[in-house]
Design a protein around this motif. Structure first.
Motif, mmCIF file in Angstrom:
data_model
loop_
_atom_site.group_PDB
_atom_site.id
_atom_site.type_symbol
_atom_site.label_atom_id
_atom_site.label_comp_id
_atom_site.label_asym_id
_atom_site.label_seq_id
_atom_site.Cartn_x
_atom_site.Cartn_y
_atom_site.Cartn_z
ATOM 1 N N UNK A 71 1.070 -1.636 -0.253
ATOM 2 C CA UNK A 71 -0.184 -0.107 0.169
ATOM 3 C C UNK A 71 1.268 1.611 0.432
ATOM 4 N N UNK A 72 2.069 1.297 0.716
ATOM 5 C CA UNK A 72 2.378 2.331 0.308
ATOM 6 C C UNK A 72 3.662 2.601 -0.632
ATOM 7 N N UNK A 73 3.498 1.869 -1.242
ATOM 8 C CA UNK A 73 4.777 2.219 -2.946
ATOM 9 C C UNK A 73 3.294 2.685 -3.363
ATOM 10 N N UNK A 74 1.963 2.955 -3.226
ATOM 11 C CA UNK A 74 1.320 3.879 -4.185
ATOM 12 C C UNK A 74 1.066 5.001 -3.527
ATOM 13 N N UNK A 75 0.146 4.663 -2.131
ATOM 14 C CA UNK A 75 -0.383 5.686 -0.678
ATOM 15 C C UNK A 75 0.239 5.822 1.106
ATOM 16 N N UNK A 76 1.404 6.755 0.570
ATOM 17 C CA UNK A 76 2.244 6.190 1.919
ATOM 18 C C UNK A 76 1.107 7.006 3.029
ATOM 19 N N UNK A 77 0.437 7.895 2.869
ATOM 20 C CA UNK A 77 -0.380 8.413 3.708
ATOM 21 C C UNK A 77 -1.573 7.370 3.855
ATOM 22 N N UNK A 78 -1.930 6.123 2.983
ATOM 23 C CA UNK A 78 -3.199 5.614 3.128
ATOM 24 C C UNK A 78 -2.383 4.280 4.493
ATOM 25 N N UNK A 79 -1.296 4.351 3.718
ATOM 26 C CA UNK A 79 -0.701 3.445 4.631
ATOM 27 C C UNK A 79 -0.679 3.384 6.354
ATOM 28 N N UNK A 80 -0.129 5.236 6.180
ATOM 29 C CA UNK A 80 -0.211 4.948 7.614
ATOM 30 C C UNK A 80 -1.393 5.085 8.615
ATOM 31 N N UNK A 81 -2.032 5.928 7.976
ATOM 32 C CA UNK A 81 -3.601 5.692 7.538
ATOM 33 C C UNK A 81 -4.455 4.610 8.419
ATOM 34 N N UNK A 82 -4.304 3.146 7.647
ATOM 35 C CA UNK A 82 -4.288 1.747 7.961
ATOM 36 C C UNK A 82 -3.757 1.447 9.714
ATOM 37 N N UNK A 83 -2.618 1.520 9.831
ATOM 38 C CA UNK A 83 -1.995 1.535 10.298
ATOM 39 C C UNK A 83 -2.655 1.402 11.989
ATOM 40 N N UNK A 84 -2.803 2.620 11.719
ATOM 41 C CA UNK A 84 -3.280 3.918 13.048
ATOM 42 C C UNK A 84 -5.214 3.678 12.974
ATOM 43 N N UNK A 85 -5.511 2.411 12.499
ATOM 44 C CA UNK A 85 -6.917 2.378 12.371
ATOM 45 C C UNK A 85 -6.355 0.789 13.188
ATOM 46 N N UNK A 86 -5.838 -0.270 12.627
ATOM 47 C CA UNK A 86 -4.910 -1.436 13.144
ATOM 48 C C UNK A 86 -4.880 -1.531 14.898
ATOM 49 N N UNK A 87 -4.170 -0.296 14.876
ATOM 50 C CA UNK A 87 -3.557 0.123 16.301
ATOM 51 C C UNK A 87 -4.532 0.266 17.921
ATOM 52 N N UNK A 88 -5.811 1.702 16.770
ATOM 53 C CA UNK A 88 -6.244 1.554 17.670
ATOM 54 C C UNK A 88 -7.824 0.739 17.875
ATOM 55 N N UNK A 89 -8.299 -0.207 17.041
ATOM 56 C CA UNK A 89 -8.910 -1.518 17.239
ATOM 57 C C UNK A 89 -8.206 -2.080 18.925
ATOM 58 N N UNK A 90 -6.671 -2.266 18.205
ATOM 59 C CA UNK A 90 -5.898 -2.893 19.389
ATOM 60 C C UNK A 90 -6.054 -2.609 20.582
ATOM 61 N N UNK A 91 -5.524 -1.038 20.492
ATOM 62 C CA UNK A 91 -5.871 -0.549 22.041
ATOM 63 C C UNK A 91 -7.093 -0.608 23.044
ATOM 64 N N UNK A 92 -8.029 -0.087 21.558
ATOM 65 C CA UNK A 92 -9.650 -0.691 22.237
ATOM 66 C C UNK A 92 -9.494 -1.868 23.219
ATOM 67 N N UNK A 93 -9.817 -3.216 22.497
ATOM 68 C CA UNK A 93 -9.921 -4.392 23.109
ATOM 69 C C UNK A 93 -8.592 -4.801 24.256
ATOM 70 N N UNK A 94 -7.650 -4.403 24.109
ATOM 71 C CA UNK A 94 -6.212 -5.090 25.273
ATOM 72 C C UNK A 94 -6.215 -3.780 25.972
ATOM 73 N N UNK A 95 -7.139 -2.852 25.826
ATOM 74 C CA UNK A 95 -6.345 -2.251 26.867
ATOM 75 C C UNK A 95 -5.659 -1.518 27.161
ATOM 76 N N UNK A 96 -4.705 -1.753 26.303
ATOM 77 C CA UNK A 96 -2.493 -0.818 26.671
ATOM 78 C C UNK A 96 -2.416 0.145 25.384
#
Length: 846
Positions: free
Chosen positions: A723-748
């Motif tokens: 994804x970053x090869x064509x849209x680095x901003x989109x790759x960053x946003x995807x990673x932030x969404x993944x970590x938001x889900x992770x944080x909300x579920x684990x409480x970390x």
């Protein structure tokens, strides 16, 4: 007596050949000076030259003046034969640039000056036709200084003395001498001229012989002989033929060459059968030629312009031939008369290609056409005359087309496999884009343990011996670095030709996978027009898809400089003359290649089908059940015997993209045990520090913390990397969404760090994204440094884990006794969390 080799260059019709005649006459080398209009000059000896009144071929003559023995080489002045002039530059000690006082600095004069600068040749300037000039000497000197730099009038001793201060300012030691003595010594002037710090200028008239004696005296006083070694070496600058022999024209750089000596070039050894010293059309045979001599030798069968010759035992392991600065930008179709067999005629044309390598004669068997590269219409006419004179065949040459080139925009791996029965070779090449003007660069990253050195050299030879064609229009490939990344041979079945086939197929397969770009030739231009025509000129330049700098005022004239495609600006000079009433002037010179302004149209018109080009196939040949079979280029990766090199290389670059370091896991553990002993985690909790407070969520400041190296994770996870090869901003946003889900579920508590080190003027940024603390570092602060500081600040007080594959950050984590996790391990943990979330959602829906 010192020996020098002197080249004379000029814009066409500036008076160069007339001045050459005057020099030879004044030095006593000829009885009477010839004239171009009479067709009796000493250096224009070919019938074509005398008929047309222009110099076409380099001619030479020897003369002696004072303490100087000089070889004078007269070069063509017409822009169509500028490549012939360039071939001489590599053997010159000094150059004489001739400028007409009636015309001043012209378009091709600027091109020649760039060549002289590129080859670092000390230059004298002779302003001829001074008796006809409309400008004063001072006005001409001012023009020369504006264009060329430190030009000094040497026409008289008084003018040299008057300019002593200007000469002295060119270098500190000369200035100190001038301050101490009040004058500049002749030795210092010689040194300044030799270093291209000063350009002596002389005024006169070649036709009348005025100023020539003074000029020769200056050459004798202000030149020095080039230092040379004892062992023989020479440089080839021209190939020609007489009725019996093939002649290699050389300048001896060091030592002495004798008849029957054996010389070495490009790994080949041959014996010299004869030495000739030319002066005009006549020559004298010689038994030897020593350093500083220009001679023509017989007995060498495969030499070419630019090659170096050595004596046996003194040749270097590898010699590099110079790449010419000027190249033809037009391609013409050469049509044979009816009944002529191209296969019989082509070997004869190859003789002409040996004499002028830039012709690049090509036989396209699929359409039955002969193509040739030329500088322009005049060269096309001369080529036609030469073919008729030498081979007795009258050919026709069409109007010509621009020579396009192709390059790649991304890094790809090309794989070629060649394995018919009892043959075997596989080659993997990494193809990377290079800056414009770089050409093709070949190298090998293989160790001898992976592939024998002889095979590696053979692959590099195969790469360099062929003109590789692109896949858009079939135009030559350029500005690409090709690295041999992997290769395999068979102990019993591999032959040299196998690697040639595998190499060619690997290049082609890589190009089929790459994102290709079409390039076209550009001219740099200088447009001088009346102020009233400025808007018209700028509008024309825009329509020609050209670029321009801010116009400069020069009295009533405006000067515009920039670049434009050859196809659009090549014929613009006549339009300039028309709309300015003859007051405007357009100067053009080669500016290399740039993006094609109408690529889609050119590609469509070319209608090139790369998969049907059987001479340049991208497919590979594999073997099964005792026979070979062809595998299409897009399926080769499924059959290849060696693993892909590009993935491994990318992963390594991702892991250590900021620090050039590679530490294996076992080595890392050994370092940790040796340096820090067994890891002991604190069984207590100290008060939370300010740094911890800064990143702790409002509702829970005492939980676990996870620090994530953002770009390390993005380029380590396959989906995010793509994804970053064509849209680095989109790759960053995807990673932030993944970590938001992770944080909300684990409480970390998650802290995501992005490296903004290269962002000019960046002040850094911190914000909350759905419970994830996102940090962009400030200018000149790497993400590594920020994470290391965080680890020291909060790692001692709370439970912290660091997600990164960067070994140095992992070492920092060890020092503070916190947990470290690689990007791959964290990806697996994310997958487990996603699975748990999915299971909970599924149960809820039930």
């Amino acid at each position: 007596m010192k020996k020098i080799v002197l080249g004379i260059l000029a814009h066409v019709d500036a008076g160069k050949t007339t001045l050459s005649e005057a020099i030879l006459y004044a030095a006593g080398a000829i009885r009477n000076p010839g004239r171009v209009d009479h067709g009796n000059t000493a250096l224009d000896t070919h019938e074509i030259e005398r008929k047309r009144g222009i110099t076409v071929f380099n001619g030479q003559a020897k003369f002696t003046y004072g303490n100087m023995e000089a070889t004078l080489i007269d070069t063509p002045g017409h822009v169509d034969f500028s490549a012939e002039a360039e071939r001489v530059l590599g053997v010159l000690d000094y150059a004489v640039l001739v400028i007409s006082a009636t015309d001043g600095v012209q378009s091709h004069t600027r091109t020649l000056w760039r060549l002289l600068s590129l080859y670092n040749i000390p230059t004298f300037i002779f302003i001829t036709k001074n008796d006809l000039g409309r400008k004063s000497e001072e006005a001409l000197m001012q023009e020369l200084r504006e264009v060329f730099g430190n030009c000094i009038n040497f026409s008289s001793d008084d003018s040299i003395s008057a300019n002593a201060e200007n000469i002295a300012e060119c270098r500190e030691d000369i200035l100190e001498e001038y301050i101490a003595t009040g004058e500049v010594s002749e030795k210092s002037i010689v040194s300044a001229v030799s270093c291209r710090l000063v350009f002596p200028c002389y005024f006169g008239s070649g036709l009348r012989g005025e100023g020539v004696e003074k000029f020769l005296s200056g050459l004798s006083r202000y030149t020095e002989q080039r230092n040379s070694g004892d062992s023989f070496s020479a440089k080839v600058f021209k190939i020609s033929r007489d009725k019996k022999d093939r002649l290699s024209h050389i300048r001896v750089l060091g030592g002495t060459l004798r008849v029957r000596d054996t010389v070495v070039y490009n790994g080949k050894s041959e014996k010299i059968s004869g030495i000739r010293i030319y002066s005009g059309a006549k020559f004298q045979t010689a038994e030897s030629a020593s350093a500083g001599d220009v001679a023509a030798v017989t007995g060498l069968s495969e030499t070419g312009a630019g090659q170096l010759l050595f004596s046996q035992g003194s040749a270097p392991a590898e010699s590099i031939n110079e790449k010419p600065y000027l190249e033809p930008v037009m391609r013409y179709r050469l049509v044979l008369p009816e009944g002529a067999d191209p296969k019989v005629f082509l070997p004869k044309l190859r003789q002409l290609e040996e004499e002028d390598p830039l012709l690049k004669i090509e036989w396209n068997e699929s359409i039955g056409e002969i193509h040739v590269n030329l500088m322009g219409e005049i060269q096309a006419e001369i080529l036609r005359d030469i073919i008729e004179e030498r081979f007795g065949i009258s050919v026709s040459i069409d109007s010509g087309r621009v020579v396009y080139k192709e390059t790649v925009e991304n890094t790809v791996e090309g794989v070629g496999h060649y394995e018919p029965l009892r043959h075997y070779a596989e080659v993997h090449l990494i193809m990377e884009p290079l800056p414009r003007g770089s050409g093709l660069v070949f190298s090998s990253d293989l160790s001898v343990n992976q592939l024998d050195l002889n095979w590696q050299r053979l692959i590099l030879t195969n790469l360099s011996e062929k003109q590789h064609l692109g896949v858009l229009t079939g135009s030559p490939l350029t500005d690409v670095k090709i690295t041999v990344a992997a290769g395999r041979a068979h102990q019993k079945h591999t032959e040299g030709g196998d690697f040639r086939q595998a190499t060619y197929r690997a290049v082609r397969q890589g190009l089929m996978k790459a994102k290709s770009k079409l390039l076209e030739p550009y001219y740099s231009y200088r447009l001088e027009i009346p102020r009233r025509e400025l808007s018209r000129a700028i509008n024309d330049i825009r329509q020609m898809c050209g670029t321009y700098e801010t116009p400069k005022d020069s009295g009533d004239t405006v000067i515009i400089e920039g670049k434009a495609p050859v196809t659009t600006i090549g014929t613009y000079a006549s339009a300039v003359a028309s709309y300015t009433g003859g007051e405007g002037r357009l100067f053009l010179w080669a500016a290399g290649y740039g993006d094609c302004h109408d690529a889609d149209k050119v590609i469509e018109e070319a209608a090139y089908e790369p998969e049907r080009d059987l001479d340049n196939t991208p497919d590979s040949v594999f073997c099964a059940h005792g026979g070979g079979f062809t595998v299409k280029w897009n399926k080769v990766s499924e059959y290849m015997h060696l693993e892909s090199c590009l993935k491994e290389k990318k992963t390594e670059n991702i892991k250590h993209r900021r620090k050039n370091i590679s530490i294996e896991e076992k080595e890392l553990e050994a370092i940790m045990l040796r340096e820090f002993g067994p890891i002991k985690r604190p069984s207590y909790k100290e008060p939370v520090t300010v740094a911890a407070k800064e990143y702790a969520p409002k509702e829970s400041r005492r939980g676990q913390y996870l620090i994530v190296d953002g770009y390390n994770v993005i380029f380590a996870w396959e989906a995010l990397r793509q994804a970053a090869e064509t849209d680095l901003e989109g790759a960053r946003e995807t990673l932030m969404n993944i970590l938001a889900n992770y944080s909300a579920f684990t409480g970390c508590n998650v802290i995501l760090v992005f490296d903004a080190y290269g962002v000019s003027g960046g002040n850094g940024e911190k914000f909350d994204y759905h419970g994830v603390s996102v940090v962009y570092t400030k200018e000149n602060e790497t993400g590594d440094a920020y994470i290391e500081r965080l680890i020291y600040n909060i790692g001692k007080n709370v439970h912290v884990r660091v997600v990164t594959s960067d070994r140095l950050i992992q070492l920092t984590a060890v020092r503070t006794g916190i947990l470290r996790m690689s990007a791959a391990e964290f990806e697996a943990e994310i997958d487990r969390v996603d699975a748990q979330i999915g299971e909970i959602i599924g149960n809820t829906e039930k």
